[in-house]
Scaffold this active site. Structure first.
Site, PDB file in Angstrom:
ATOM      1  N   ALA A 182       0.799  -1.225   0.000  1.00  0.00           N
ATOM      2  CA  ALA A 182       0.000   0.000   0.000  1.00  0.00           C
ATOM      3  C   ALA A 182       0.830   1.273   0.000  1.00  0.00           C
ATOM      4  O   ALA A 182       0.267   2.365   0.052  1.00  0.00           O
ATOM      5  CB  ALA A 182      -0.930   0.006   1.214  1.00  0.00           C
ATOM      6  N   ALA A 183       2.139   1.169  -0.069  1.00  0.00           N
ATOM      7  CA  ALA A 183       2.983   2.355   0.100  1.00  0.00           C
ATOM      8  C   ALA A 183       2.694   3.425  -0.945  1.00  0.00           C
ATOM      9  O   ALA A 183       2.519   4.608  -0.622  1.00  0.00           O
ATOM     10  CB  ALA A 183       4.454   1.963   0.065  1.00  0.00           C
ATOM     11  N   GLY A 184       2.659   3.029  -2.218  1.00  0.00           N
ATOM     12  CA  GLY A 184       2.445   4.003  -3.279  1.00  0.00           C
ATOM     13  C   GLY A 184       1.085   4.672  -3.199  1.00  0.00           C
ATOM     14  O   GLY A 184       0.963   5.888  -3.390  1.00  0.00           O
ATOM     15  N   ASP A 185       0.040   3.893  -2.911  1.00  0.00           N
ATOM     16  CA  ASP A 185      -1.301   4.460  -2.820  1.00  0.00           C
ATOM     17  C   ASP A 185      -1.435   5.353  -1.597  1.00  0.00           C
ATOM     18  O   ASP A 185      -2.120   6.390  -1.643  1.00  0.00           O
ATOM     19  CB  ASP A 185      -2.343   3.343  -2.782  1.00  0.00           C
ATOM     20  CG  ASP A 185      -2.416   2.581  -4.095  1.00  0.00           C
ATOM     21  OD1 ASP A 185      -2.129   3.181  -5.141  1.00  0.00           O
ATOM     22  OD2 ASP A 185      -2.751   1.378  -4.062  1.00  0.00           O
TER      23      ASP A 185
END
Length: 295
Positions: free
Chosen positions: A240-243
């Site tokens: 989920a890092a990018g989102d």
């Protein structure tokens, strides 16, 4: 308000010591179903980071669809424009290894039925302060949403994932693009993030390239260049890092923060998310982000 035109998937997550090679079977240590999809993830990230958020998209008429809707609503996301269509919801099969890395297969399901924003969707976009876009919906639908935002004077923020060639009509309507370093290289053919940034700015007014543990690189056509370091943490799951970064960045930008502060806010949110397993379940709340920045 921030509007999100994007995908909603149920993530089917297998945790393994290492991902299997082609033709190989490995034994996992855990399996979970977690509501996700790049659109839903960004909507939840923005809501938890303190914004009013409206989600525009579609789910199927299956159990996953009902759960996805409930998850967004509980997170405080407005789901009035989340359509229910016949057939299965989108799913993502995710393999997470013990170093926090992941590989993902997405099956669009109901997301593939989204052909573009309808009239009521366009009204929601026009009333927004920013529109978040990704590429898990059909490309013509994404282009139509970006154009609706541009025509309404609303900045469209694009996460170009999954990576694919981008039509000029989409880039012409995007205010800010937020690829990771691999997506930036795919889009530009450049061998370094700095060169990729220069190439992206020939196509869009602003760009942020996320660099994982190396932070983020920002540039604008006005000549601004800025690198912000990442918050150092031990990664458990980077799904989920990018989102999380994109959702938090949109919040910070709509709050009028200077670029450097907005990038630090987004970087702190992303760092907090990788310390926990799952996608939507790992995203931090505003109080957590503010506390991390105050340290």
């Amino acid at each position: 308000m921030i509007s999100v035109f994007g995908s909603a998937n149920m993530d089917l997550v297998a945790y393994v010591a290492r991902a299997p090679k082609r033709g190989e079977t490995v034994t996992g240590r855990m399996f979970r179903t977690v509501p996700g999809g790049k659109g839903a993830n960004q909507a939840i990230a923005a809501a938890r980071a303190g914004a009013e958020v409206a989600f525009l998209g579609a789910v199927g008429d299956d159990g996953f669809g009902a759960e996805l809707r409930d998850t967004l609503a509980v997170a405080g996301v407005n789901v009035e424009r989340l359509r229910r269509v016949p057939g299965p919801s989108g799913i993502a099969h995710i393999v997470v290894d013990d170093e926090g890395g992941n590989s993902i297969v997405v099956v669009p399901g109901a997301n593939g039925a989204v052909t573009g924003p309808g009239g009521e969707d366009e009204a929601v976009i026009a009333a927004s302060r920013a529109l978040l876009l990704q590429l898990e919906l059909p490309m013509p639908a994404v282009v139509a949403a970006a154009r609706a935002a541009r025509d309404a004077g609303v900045p469209a923020i694009l996460t170009p994932a999954p990576s694919r060639p981008l039509p000029a009509e989409l880039l012409d309507a995007v205010a800010l693009i937020v690829p990771n370093e691999h997506e930036a290289a795919d889009l530009t053919g450049a061998s370094s993030p700095e060169a990729a940034l220069d190439a992206l700015l020939e196509r869009v007014p602003e760009a942020v390239i996320t660099l994982g543990a190396e932070g983020a690189l920002y540039g604008s056509r006005s000549g601004d260049r800025l690198r912000v370091p990442a918050v150092r943490v031990k990664a458990v799951d980077t799904t989920a890092a990018g989102d999380t970064f994109a959702g938090a960045l949109a919040v910070a930008r709509t709050e009028g923060r200077p670029v450097a502060d907005a990038l630090r806010f987004a970087s702190a949110a992303a760092a907090l998310s990788v310390r926990r397993e799952g996608a939507s379940t790992s995203m931090p709340f505003r109080t957590d982000i503010d506390a991390a920045l105050a340290r």
